[in-house]
Design a protein around this motif. Structure first.
Motif, short mmCIF file in Angstrom:
data_model
loop_
_atom_site.label_atom_id
_atom_site.label_comp_id
_atom_site.label_asym_id
_atom_site.label_seq_id
_atom_site.Cartn_x
_atom_site.Cartn_y
_atom_site.Cartn_z
N GLY A 159 3.34 17.01 -23.49
CA GLY A 159 4.33 16.67 -22.71
C GLY A 159 4.18 17.69 -21.38
O GLY A 159 4.96 17.67 -20.60
N ALA A 160 3.14 18.76 -21.56
CA ALA A 160 3.13 19.47 -20.46
C ALA A 160 1.88 19.15 -19.46
O ALA A 160 1.24 18.02 -19.82
N THR A 161 2.03 19.40 -18.12
CA THR A 161 1.16 18.99 -17.27
C THR A 161 0.14 20.25 -16.54
O THR A 161 -0.97 19.99 -16.05
N ALA A 162 0.46 21.29 -16.70
CA ALA A 162 -0.29 22.37 -16.39
C ALA A 162 -1.48 22.72 -17.21
O ALA A 162 -1.27 22.98 -18.43
N ASN A 163 -2.70 22.76 -16.69
CA ASN A 163 -3.73 22.89 -17.39
C ASN A 163 -3.95 21.91 -18.74
O ASN A 163 -4.45 22.38 -19.63
N ARG A 164 -3.83 20.80 -18.26
CA ARG A 164 -3.62 19.66 -19.63
C ARG A 164 -4.59 18.39 -19.10
O ARG A 164 -4.25 17.34 -19.58
N ARG A 165 -5.59 19.09 -18.77
CA ARG A 165 -6.67 17.86 -18.27
C ARG A 165 -8.21 18.29 -19.04
O ARG A 165 -8.46 19.46 -18.74
N ALA A 166 -8.58 17.40 -19.91
CA ALA A 166 -9.85 17.76 -20.37
C ALA A 166 -11.09 17.55 -19.58
O ALA A 166 -12.19 18.03 -19.74
N LEU A 167 -10.98 16.59 -18.67
CA LEU A 167 -11.89 16.41 -17.51
C LEU A 167 -11.56 15.92 -16.33
O LEU A 167 -10.43 15.57 -16.06
N LYS A 168 -12.51 16.16 -15.39
CA LYS A 168 -12.04 15.60 -13.79
C LYS A 168 -11.75 14.15 -13.81
O LYS A 168 -12.24 13.27 -14.71
N THR A 169 -10.68 13.91 -12.97
CA THR A 169 -10.22 12.45 -12.93
C THR A 169 -11.41 11.51 -12.44
O THR A 169 -11.51 10.45 -13.09
N TRP A 170 -12.23 11.96 -11.51
CA TRP A 170 -13.34 11.19 -10.97
C TRP A 170 -14.43 10.96 -12.27
O TRP A 170 -14.77 9.77 -12.54
N SER A 202 6.41 22.19 -9.95
CA SER A 202 5.07 22.10 -10.90
C SER A 202 5.14 23.07 -12.16
O SER A 202 4.65 22.99 -13.22
N SER A 203 5.97 24.30 -11.81
CA SER A 203 6.31 25.16 -13.11
C SER A 203 6.97 24.57 -14.26
O SER A 203 7.01 25.07 -15.32
N ASP A 204 7.70 23.23 -14.12
CA ASP A 204 8.27 22.72 -15.25
C ASP A 204 7.38 22.19 -16.28
O ASP A 204 7.50 21.60 -17.32
N GLY A 205 5.92 21.97 -15.91
CA GLY A 205 4.73 21.56 -16.49
C GLY A 205 3.92 22.57 -17.47
O GLY A 205 2.87 22.42 -18.10
N ILE A 206 4.28 23.94 -17.56
CA ILE A 206 3.88 25.00 -18.12
C ILE A 206 4.11 24.91 -19.54
O ILE A 206 5.26 24.44 -20.00
N SER A 207 3.41 25.55 -20.59
CA SER A 207 3.90 25.54 -21.97
C SER A 207 4.57 26.57 -22.24
O SER A 207 5.32 26.63 -23.29
N ALA A 208 4.76 27.64 -21.46
CA ALA A 208 5.70 28.77 -21.77
C ALA A 208 6.92 28.43 -21.33
O ALA A 208 7.52 28.64 -20.20
N MET A 209 7.48 27.62 -22.45
CA MET A 209 9.09 27.32 -22.26
C MET A 209 9.96 27.84 -23.48
O MET A 209 9.28 27.82 -24.41
#
Length: 249
Positions: A48-59, A192-199
């Motif tokens: 449910g996080a968005t910061a650093n939560r991508r395994a590969l580039k979009t393209w 964007s800070s709402d997407g970090i894991s440190a919550m």
């Protein structure tokens, strides 16, 4: 025990061993049940996080002919980028949601964060006749003891589990949260800070449940728990927030 073993958090044992090196102490490790009785074609690690939560580039994601064969476990952004969804019967979705709510409430109570929903999707060989395909799906579901659900169209099965649940919301996480929010603020990217894991645990659990309900299970608003305002944490911490939620219920 209160839920007759129905949980997505399944630790089997805890062990310790002393290393043979000089002055080495004990090493502790735990063993979890394998949530995948067979290797799925697609697997996701969702927080449910968005910061650093991508395994590969979009393209790369959209240019790959077969993402499943080239990458092991994808993350939140891949799930949303390719518009993934689950197609489960309403009663199965309700059963899974009840487990997720109960498990996250336990983790919140224990002040634990940074856990993930492990989701695997397996589709039997297309050459199988319908009877054999149905039998294979039923066998896999039975092996998972209530953590796997056959899709509504009976063409695939979803495996679920909650992993990485032993991260305590310690001073290290509090400092990380403060630093990351400051950096996002300097960059004028407060949202964007709402997407970090440190919550804080209550906020982490609330965001986790909201993501699963909206992006994975597509439940209606009635199934969602009441969102928790971050102001409660600023005004008195976890104890006051729990009291407010108890009054509301």
């Amino acid at each position: 025990q209160a839920r007759a073993g129905r949980t997505l958090i399944q630790y089997l044992s805890c062990h310790s061993m002393r290393l043979r090196w000089q002055w080495a102490g004990k090493v502790y490790f735990v063993v979890m049940r394998n949530f995948f009785p067979i290797s799925p074609q697609l697997s996701f690690d969702l927080k449910g996080a968005t910061a650093n939560r991508r395994a590969l580039k979009t393209w790369h994601l959209h240019q790959s002919d077969s993402v499943a064969s080239k990458y092991s476990t994808l993350r939140d952004w891949e799930w949303m980028d390719i518009a993934m969804t689950t197609d489960m019967a309403d009663e199965d979705a309700a059963r899974l949601w009840a487990m997720i709510v109960a498990d996250t409430q336990l983790l919140e109570h224990q002040q634990l964060i940074d856990y993930s929903l492990l989701l695997g999707i397996y589709r039997p060989n297309a050459t199988l006749i319908p009877q054999h395909k149905k039998k294979e799906l039923q066998m896999l579901a039975e092996k998972c003891c209530g953590t796997a659900f056959v899709s509504r169209d009976r063409q695939k099965i979803y495996f679920f589990g909650i992993i990485d649940v032993l991260e305590k919301y310690s001073m290290r996480w509090r400092l990380q949260r403060m630093l990351l929010r400051t950096l996002y603020g300097v960059a004028m990217r407060w949202t964007s800070s709402d997407g970090i894991s440190a919550m804080p645990p209550a906020l982490y659990a609330d965001r986790f449940r909201t993501f699963v309900a909206k992006e994975v299970l597509h439940l209606d608003d009635k199934a969602l728990t009441q969102p928790l305002a971050e102001d409660y944490w600023r005004d008195g911490g976890r104890r006051s927030s729990l009291k407010e939620r108890a009054r509301a219920s």
